[in-house]
Scaffold this active site. Sequence first.
Site, PDB file in Angstrom:
ATOM      1  N   SER A  72       0.802  -1.235   0.000  1.00 12.30           N
ATOM      2  CA  SER A  72       0.000   0.000   0.000  1.00 12.30           C
ATOM      3  C   SER A  72       0.828   1.276   0.000  1.00 12.30           C
ATOM      4  CB  SER A  72      -0.954   0.026   1.184  1.00 12.30           C
ATOM      5  OG  SER A  72      -2.066  -0.763   0.883  1.00 12.30           O
ATOM      6  N   LYS A  75       0.252   3.288  -2.953  1.00 11.80           N
ATOM      7  CA  LYS A  75      -0.951   4.125  -3.099  1.00 11.80           C
ATOM      8  C   LYS A  75      -0.628   5.614  -2.982  1.00 11.80           C
ATOM      9  CE  LYS A  75      -3.832   0.386  -1.327  1.00 11.80           C
ATOM     10  NZ  LYS A  75      -4.580  -0.133  -0.167  1.00 11.80           N
ATOM     11  N   TYR A 197      -3.656  -2.488 -10.273  1.00  9.89           N
ATOM     12  CA  TYR A 197      -3.580  -2.313  -8.812  1.00  9.89           C
ATOM     13  C   TYR A 197      -2.617  -3.350  -8.210  1.00  9.89           C
ATOM     14  CZ  TYR A 197      -5.088  -2.583  -3.941  1.00  9.89           C
ATOM     15  OH  TYR A 197      -5.099  -2.633  -2.563  1.00  9.89           O
ATOM     16  N   TYR A 248      -3.802   2.942   7.896  1.00 11.06           N
ATOM     17  CA  TYR A 248      -4.962   2.092   8.161  1.00 11.06           C
ATOM     18  C   TYR A 248      -5.856   2.730   9.219  1.00 11.06           C
ATOM     19  CZ  TYR A 248      -1.998  -1.057   5.556  1.00 11.06           C
ATOM     20  OH  TYR A 248      -1.204  -1.593   4.591  1.00 11.06           O
ATOM     21  N   VAL A 266       1.285  -3.578   3.914  1.00 10.88           N
ATOM     22  CA  VAL A 266       1.345  -4.857   4.626  1.00 10.88           C
ATOM     23  C   VAL A 266       2.644  -5.617   4.382  1.00 10.88           C
ATOM     24  CG1 VAL A 266      -1.161  -5.164   4.836  1.00 10.88           C
ATOM     25  CG2 VAL A 266       0.030  -6.068   2.830  1.00 10.88           C
TER      26      VAL A 266
HETATM   27  N1  GLU Z   1      -2.350  -5.234  -2.319  1.00  6.99           N
HETATM   28  C1  GLU Z   1      -2.777  -5.303  -0.958  1.00  6.99           C
HETATM   29  C2  GLU Z   1      -4.248  -5.621  -0.879  1.00  6.99           C
HETATM   30  O1  GLU Z   1      -4.968  -5.187  -1.702  1.00  6.99           O
HETATM   31  C3  GLU Z   1      -2.457  -4.004  -0.287  1.00  6.99           C
HETATM   32  C4  GLU Z   1      -2.617  -4.132   1.172  1.00  6.99           C
HETATM   33  C5  GLU Z   1      -1.906  -3.097   1.957  1.00  6.99           C
HETATM   34  O2  GLU Z   1      -0.677  -2.998   1.921  1.00  6.99           O
HETATM   35  O3  GLU Z   1      -2.621  -2.386   2.649  1.00  6.99           O
HETATM   36  O4  GLU Z   1      -4.723  -6.308  -0.038  1.00  6.99           O
END
Ligand code: GLU
Length: 312
Positions: A72, A75, A197, A248, A266
């Site tokens: 993430s 992102k 993604y 988060y 994660v």
């Molecule tokens: N590609 C992971 C998912 O979609 C990202 C999760 C993350 O790092 O928050 O679950």
Amino acid sequence: MSGVPVEESLDYRRLLDAAAAAARATTGQGRVADYIPALAAADPEAFGMAVATVDGELYGVGDWERPFSIQSVSKLFSLALALAHGGDGVWGGVGREPSGNPFNSLVQLETEHGIPRNPFINAGALVVTDRLQSLTGDAAGAVREFLRRESGNPLLDTDPAVAASEAEHGHRNAALAHFIASHGNLQNPVETVLDHYYAHCAIAASCRDLVLAGSFLARYGVRADGTRLMTRSEAKRVNAVLLTCGTYDAAGEFAFRVGLPGKSGVGGGILAILPGRAAVCAWGPRLDQAGNSVAAVAALDALTTLSGCSIF
Ligand code: GLU
């Protein structure tokens, strides 16, 4: 003692050593993510941390040059690039409030008509990836190229095994994407959005790579080569959303302990920004209940506590 501990210039070498000691004190705490099976192979005891200053100095400690799955943290870059290419239009399809729900929750989407709360929960990141796909024709490629250029690391790439593992176990992300599409909030086919993604989440990069790539936010939107990626106002906004939504459902706790805008993943990485000073990245694969790296939070907490330098 004036009671005001902020120094003019920071001794990053000393701070990184102290931060690494704080991270080591968490050894054994937390669990490596395994809901994406390919992530479970990470070395649980690995730890690295790097700093890139706005003047181009680079410091590192531990495994700071070892690539890990950025997940993430990507992102942050997909949002920045979508804003850079598309401007404010991006905000038409995604909000900017903390969700108060787990990162992969479906619940809010139902009541909020397919408009995700913010760009850093999975639903919001899918919308941002979709817009970046429309704007560039290759969302994952745009993120990868930006990271390569800013880090100067031409080998930086998606780990195909991690991307495939995500796709194979991606029922929840697929559900989110279909639900968003059912509300007319995707411009591209669901499969395309999911592929891009997964591909940007599965990029493998090191703390070194990420601080260099993220330092434009410490420079208020200006890249290392002096060109502007985004306006100062947009950089302020990205930093604001990082602070309120980047870690988060524990962004309040992260602000309380660390006091910096930051994005976690994660894979155990956290990229944080000291506006006007530096980008900082810490990595350790063991995660707490919220999904943030135990070692990375401890290290960043130590860095801002010892230096007295946060945004507050
Ligand atoms: N590609 C992971 C998912 O979609 C990202 C999760 C993350 O790092 O928050 O679950």
